[in-house]
Design a protein around this motif. Structure first.
Motif, PDB file in Angstrom:
ATOM      1  N   ARG A 358     -16.299   9.066 -22.897  1.00 34.85           N
ATOM      2  CA  ARG A 358     -17.669   9.455 -23.243  1.00 34.85           C
ATOM      3  C   ARG A 358     -18.554   8.243 -23.497  1.00 34.85           C
ATOM      4  N   PHE A 359     -18.030   7.178 -24.113  1.00 32.85           N
ATOM      5  CA  PHE A 359     -18.908   6.126 -24.602  1.00 32.85           C
ATOM      6  C   PHE A 359     -18.736   4.776 -23.917  1.00 32.85           C
ATOM      7  N   LEU A 360     -17.700   4.593 -23.132  1.00 34.99           N
ATOM      8  CA  LEU A 360     -17.560   3.348 -22.401  1.00 34.99           C
ATOM      9  C   LEU A 360     -17.990   3.556 -20.955  1.00 34.99           C
ATOM     10  N   PRO A 361     -18.398   2.497 -20.275  1.00 35.71           N
ATOM     11  CA  PRO A 361     -18.793   2.646 -18.861  1.00 35.71           C
ATOM     12  C   PRO A 361     -17.679   3.310 -18.069  1.00 35.71           C
ATOM     13  N   PRO A 362     -18.024   4.193 -17.153  1.00 33.82           N
ATOM     14  CA  PRO A 362     -16.995   4.926 -16.407  1.00 33.82           C
ATOM     15  C   PRO A 362     -16.033   3.987 -15.688  1.00 33.82           C
ATOM     16  N   ALA A 363     -14.763   4.300 -15.781  1.00 34.62           N
ATOM     17  CA  ALA A 363     -13.750   3.534 -15.062  1.00 34.62           C
ATOM     18  C   ALA A 363     -13.503   4.205 -13.718  1.00 34.62           C
ATOM     19  N   ALA A 364     -13.587   3.440 -12.674  1.00 36.10           N
ATOM     20  CA  ALA A 364     -13.414   3.999 -11.331  1.00 36.10           C
ATOM     21  C   ALA A 364     -11.954   4.362 -11.091  1.00 36.10           C
ATOM     22  N   LEU A 365     -11.752   5.346 -10.232  1.00 38.11           N
ATOM     23  CA  LEU A 365     -10.397   5.655  -9.801  1.00 38.11           C
ATOM     24  C   LEU A 365      -9.828   4.447  -9.070  1.00 38.11           C
ATOM     25  N   ARG A 366      -8.570   4.176  -9.291  1.00 43.38           N
ATOM     26  CA  ARG A 366      -7.939   3.008  -8.696  1.00 43.38           C
ATOM     27  C   ARG A 366      -7.797   3.177  -7.187  1.00 43.38           C
ATOM     28  N   GLN A 367      -8.133   2.132  -6.495  1.00 42.10           N
ATOM     29  CA  GLN A 367      -7.907   2.090  -5.064  1.00 42.10           C
ATOM     30  C   GLN A 367      -6.665   1.234  -4.819  1.00 42.10           C
ATOM     31  N   VAL A 368      -5.593   1.878  -4.401  1.00 39.16           N
ATOM     32  CA  VAL A 368      -4.355   1.155  -4.155  1.00 39.16           C
ATOM     33  C   VAL A 368      -4.505   0.349  -2.871  1.00 39.16           C
ATOM     34  N   VAL A 369      -4.405  -0.952  -2.990  1.00 36.97           N
ATOM     35  CA  VAL A 369      -4.533  -1.837  -1.831  1.00 36.97           C
ATOM     36  C   VAL A 369      -3.131  -2.235  -1.396  1.00 36.97           C
ATOM     37  N   ALA A 370      -2.701  -1.665  -0.293  1.00 40.09           N
ATOM     38  CA  ALA A 370      -1.336  -1.904   0.180  1.00 40.09           C
ATOM     39  C   ALA A 370      -1.210  -3.278   0.812  1.00 40.09           C
ATOM     40  N   ALA A 371      -0.039  -3.863   0.652  1.00 43.06           N
ATOM     41  CA  ALA A 371       0.296  -5.088   1.347  1.00 43.06           C
ATOM     42  C   ALA A 371       0.919  -4.710   2.691  1.00 43.06           C
ATOM     43  N   GLY A 372       0.319  -5.191   3.767  1.00 41.91           N
ATOM     44  CA  GLY A 372       0.791  -4.784   5.085  1.00 41.91           C
ATOM     45  C   GLY A 372       0.558  -3.305   5.289  1.00 41.91           C
ATOM     46  N   ASP A 373       1.576  -2.614   5.771  1.00 46.02           N
ATOM     47  CA  ASP A 373       1.437  -1.167   5.960  1.00 46.02           C
ATOM     48  C   ASP A 373       1.926  -0.365   4.757  1.00 46.02           C
ATOM     49  N   GLY A 374       2.267  -1.069   3.680  1.00 47.96           N
ATOM     50  CA  GLY A 374       2.686  -0.387   2.455  1.00 47.96           C
ATOM     51  C   GLY A 374       4.161  -0.071   2.384  1.00 47.96           C
ATOM     52  N   ARG A 375       4.868  -0.277   3.495  1.00 48.77           N
ATOM     53  CA  ARG A 375       6.303   0.000   3.490  1.00 48.77           C
ATOM     54  C   ARG A 375       7.065  -1.211   2.932  1.00 48.77           C
ATOM     55  N   PRO A 376       8.234  -0.981   2.347  1.00 52.98           N
ATOM     56  CA  PRO A 376       9.015  -2.116   1.819  1.00 52.98           C
ATOM     57  C   PRO A 376       9.497  -3.022   2.941  1.00 52.98           C
ATOM     58  N   GLU A 377       9.493  -4.318   2.666  1.00 53.01           N
ATOM     59  CA  GLU A 377       9.956  -5.277   3.666  1.00 53.01           C
ATOM     60  C   GLU A 377      11.481  -5.311   3.749  1.00 53.01           C
ATOM     61  N   ASP A 378      12.165  -5.023   2.639  1.00 48.89           N
ATOM     62  CA  ASP A 378      13.621  -5.066   2.613  1.00 48.89           C
ATOM     63  C   ASP A 378      14.165  -3.769   2.008  1.00 48.89           C
ATOM     64  N   PRO A 379      13.953  -2.642   2.685  1.00 50.99           N
ATOM     65  CA  PRO A 379      14.301  -1.342   2.083  1.00 50.99           C
ATOM     66  C   PRO A 379      15.774  -1.219   1.707  1.00 50.99           C
ATOM     67  N   GLU A 380      16.670  -1.795   2.505  1.00 50.50           N
ATOM     68  CA  GLU A 380      18.095  -1.653   2.201  1.00 50.50           C
ATOM     69  C   GLU A 380      18.456  -2.288   0.867  1.00 50.50           C
ATOM     70  N   ALA A 381      17.703  -3.311   0.470  1.00 53.37           N
ATOM     71  CA  ALA A 381      17.992  -3.987  -0.794  1.00 53.37           C
ATOM     72  C   ALA A 381      17.499  -3.201  -1.992  1.00 53.37           C
ATOM     73  N   LEU A 382      16.598  -2.245  -1.762  1.00 53.49           N
ATOM     74  CA  LEU A 382      15.962  -1.542  -2.884  1.00 53.49           C
ATOM     75  C   LEU A 382      16.571  -0.182  -3.160  1.00 53.49           C
ATOM     76  N   VAL A 383      16.962   0.542  -2.133  1.00 48.47           N
ATOM     77  CA  VAL A 383      17.375   1.931  -2.333  1.00 48.47           C
ATOM     78  C   VAL A 383      18.676   1.997  -3.124  1.00 48.47           C
ATOM     79  N   GLY A 384      18.845   3.098  -3.837  1.00 46.31           N
ATOM     80  CA  GLY A 384      20.059   3.307  -4.612  1.00 46.31           C
ATOM     81  C   GLY A 384      19.790   4.124  -5.856  1.00 46.31           C
TER      82      GLY A 384
END
Length: 608
Positions: A358-384
């Motif tokens: 109500r009293f602070l300047p409106p905060a904008a909705l976040r715009q997610v800025v993806a790196a590359g196409d947004g997919r993980p570069e090393d997916p096999e290392a992350l999943v589990g």
């Protein structure tokens, strides 16, 4: 020139002055309606901007039976874990005086006792205040129905939970960890913790209705806590004593909290007096990530993150039966404190967000800025599958089963190759940094961290952490083996003519020693509110004795197997029971952390 740039930047980001009358009108309209809808008995609120108190107010009831209304000036509330920010402020004061550093190993300031050092590097005060010391939480014996008779040093000396991970690796929220920082305040300051904070912080701020001890005048003004059940009934909750004093026991008012917030917003000064040295204030305000800069982090006990889209320092509190929250929006110069005297819907958080929006300047909705196409570069290392860095707040004999039943954090790839964490899509925004795809003002970030061997071992989601599960910790493996063990013992316990009596006795002992305590824990905790569960107050003496039936049964099983070495069928039965009975304590030991407590440090005379 740099000072001019900083001043201009602050002016550009500063919020316009908040109209106190408009603020009062908003809350007078909003709060009564929300109290009615949620069943929460009452709320106190204080709001400050820069060095001005904009509002101190109360709505609803402090005590329904006596008809006492909530009063922001006089009604005392319990703020639970907000206490941690006062402990951290006391640490910052001592640091400004040159008596310690937040990066000192904690054991340097504990002359009579020491935290057992299980990993390198040593645990520092920074680790304790950021919940990254690797110390588990343990609520067993932390609460009491009567005032504790022992001091902080004695309590921590016996009950300090062990360190189970190297410091700086994971976030493990720990009440005992903050309490240990409070013990440092006590040792360095030379007076009991509550007395030190009273003299160095509460008195200079004029917080005359605040204390870490329940003084008689505060008890008379203390609001009654209530539990709001599913039918909207408001049931009074008994007063419980918390022994982790620095982390848990501050009693205060909304008016007093306004003073604390102004000091933190105004460079450590209050009413022209320096309470917190400017350099200490800068250190507390300037965030320093321990795990990763993309994550919200605890720094000097405050959680540095966002509130309704605005950068903030904050902390919440939950104690029977009060919920509270303090938020400092440094760039806007605004501080908000809300406390409710009812366990139920989180009205305190809702009101904070409503005031900010109500009293602070409106905060904008976040715009997610993806790196590359947004997919993980090393997916096999992350999943589990990743095990949540549990608080371990259950008794030792229930810990293994509790962890077995807790679902792991799942990291997978969807059909398009994007990362999914517990079924929710995240896109890559940095090096092993991912953000949840959604329309929101608050970011939700996941960060993967590798160990020294380059294996992704930890995943951090917000201010929580999880560790990659080894293959043998898979739920289906452990659950299957445990089920098989219990089946063998159950069949063995039935007895029969072709089964040696000693084998039957061994199976029965192992079953009784393992299953009966679990059934007891489920029975005594059933239907109880979390803080009233009997095992939180400590375990009855007969439980450890009964648990000895498990290794006794295993020993008898091996004796039976040795005696039956000449009879093949009876030998196989005896061996199965012996192995099954042995597996139970081994499985439990694999979940059990080291023994709690601090170790004694020999005096100079003893060393000589």
């Amino acid at each position: 020139m740099s000072a001019l740039v900083i001043s201009l930047a602050l002016l550009l980001h500063a919020a316009p002055p908040i109209d106190p009358e408009a603020l009062r009108e908003q809350l007078d309209e909003l709060v009564p309606a929300r109290l009615q809808a949620t069943g929460i008995p009452g709320v106190v609120v204080s709001v400050v901007q820069d060095d001005r108190v904009l509002l101190v107010g109360g709505w609803g009831w402090a005590d329904l039976e006596r008809g006492e209304a909530m009063d922001g000036e006089r009604t005392v509330v319990r703020v639970a874990s907000i206490s941690k920010t006062f402990t951290a402020t006391a640490i910052a004061q001592l640091e400004a005086e040159g008596r310690l550093s937040i990066d000192d190993p904690v054991n340097e300031h504990l002359p009579a006792v020491a935290l057992p050092e299980r990993f390198e590097p040593p645990v520092t005060l920074r680790h304790l205040l950021s919940h990254t010391a690797g110390i588990i939480n343990n609520n067993v014996g932390r609460v009491s129905r009567t005032p504790p008779s022992d001091g902080l040093a004695a309590f921590l000396g016996e009950t300090m939970p062990p360190q189970v991970r190297p410091p700086g690796r994971v976030v493990l929220y720990s009440n005992h960890g903050n309490a240990l920082a409070g013990l440092v305040v006590e040792q360095v300051g030379g007076t009991p913790f509550a007395e030190h904070v009273e003299r160095s912080l509460l008195e200079p701020l004029g917080m005359d209705h605040s204390s870490f001890e329940l003084r008689p005048e505060l008890e008379d003004a203390l609001a009654t806590g209530y539990v709001v059940d599913e039918h909207g009934r408001r049931v009074p909750y008994e007063y419980l004593y918390f022994r982790t004093v620095p982390a848990s026991t501050l009693h205060t008012t909304a008016a007093d909290m306004a003073r604390f917030m102004i000091m933190h917003l105004e460079g450590g000064r209050f009413e022209g007096r320096t309470v917190l040295h400017p350099e200490a204030h800068r250190r507390m305000r300037r965030t320093q990530a321990v795990i990763h800069p993309a994550l919200p982090s605890y720094h000097y006990a405050f959680l540095h993150g966002t509130t309704a889209g605005h950068r903030s320092r904050s902390h919440g509190g939950s104690v029977p039966a009060f919920l509270s929250r303090v938020v400092l929006l440094d760039e806007a110069g605004v501080g908000i404190f809300v406390a409710q005297n009812g366990l139920g819907p989180s009205l305190h958080a809702e009101l904070v967000d409503a005031i900010v929006e109500r009293f602070l300047p409106p905060a904008a909705l976040r715009q997610v800025v993806a790196a590359g196409d947004g997919r993980p570069e090393d997916p096999e290392a992350l999943v589990g599958r990743f095990d949540h860095a549990s608080k371990h707040d259950t008794p030792a004999f229930t810990r293994g089963l509790a962890r077995l039943l807790e679902p792991p954090l799942r990291v997978e790839l969807d059909d398009e190759g994007f990362l999914r964490v517990d079924g929710e899509r995240f896109v890559r925004t940095g090096d092993r940094v991912f953000e949840r795809v959604r329309e929101a003002k608050e970011p939700e970030v996941v960060v993967f961290v590798a160990d020294a061997d380059g294996v992704v071992r930890w995943v951090h989601r917000g201010a929580s952490s999880a560790e990659r599960m080894p293959w043998h910790r898979a739920r289906w493996i452990e659950g299957g083996l445990l089920g098989a063990v219990l089946l063998v013992l159950g069949v063995g316990a039935l007895g029969g003519r072709r089964r040696p009596r000693l084998v039957t006795l061994a199976a029965r002992l192992a079953l009784v020693g393992s299953v009966v305590p679990l059934l007891y824990a489920a029975w005594v905790d059933a239907g109880q509110e979390a803080y009233l569960r009997p095992l939180r107050f400590g375990m009855p003496g007969w439980l450890p004795v009964l648990r000895m039936a498990v290794p006794l049964g295993a020993g008898l099983g091996w004796v039976a197997a040795w005696r039956e070495r000449g009879a093949s069928h009876r030998l196989r039965v005896a061996l199965l029971v012996a192995v099954a009975a042995t597996a139970l304590p081994l499985w439990e030991l694999s979940w059990r952390p080291p023994e709690p407590g601090l170790v004694s440090v020999p005096s100079e005379a003893e060393r000589e």
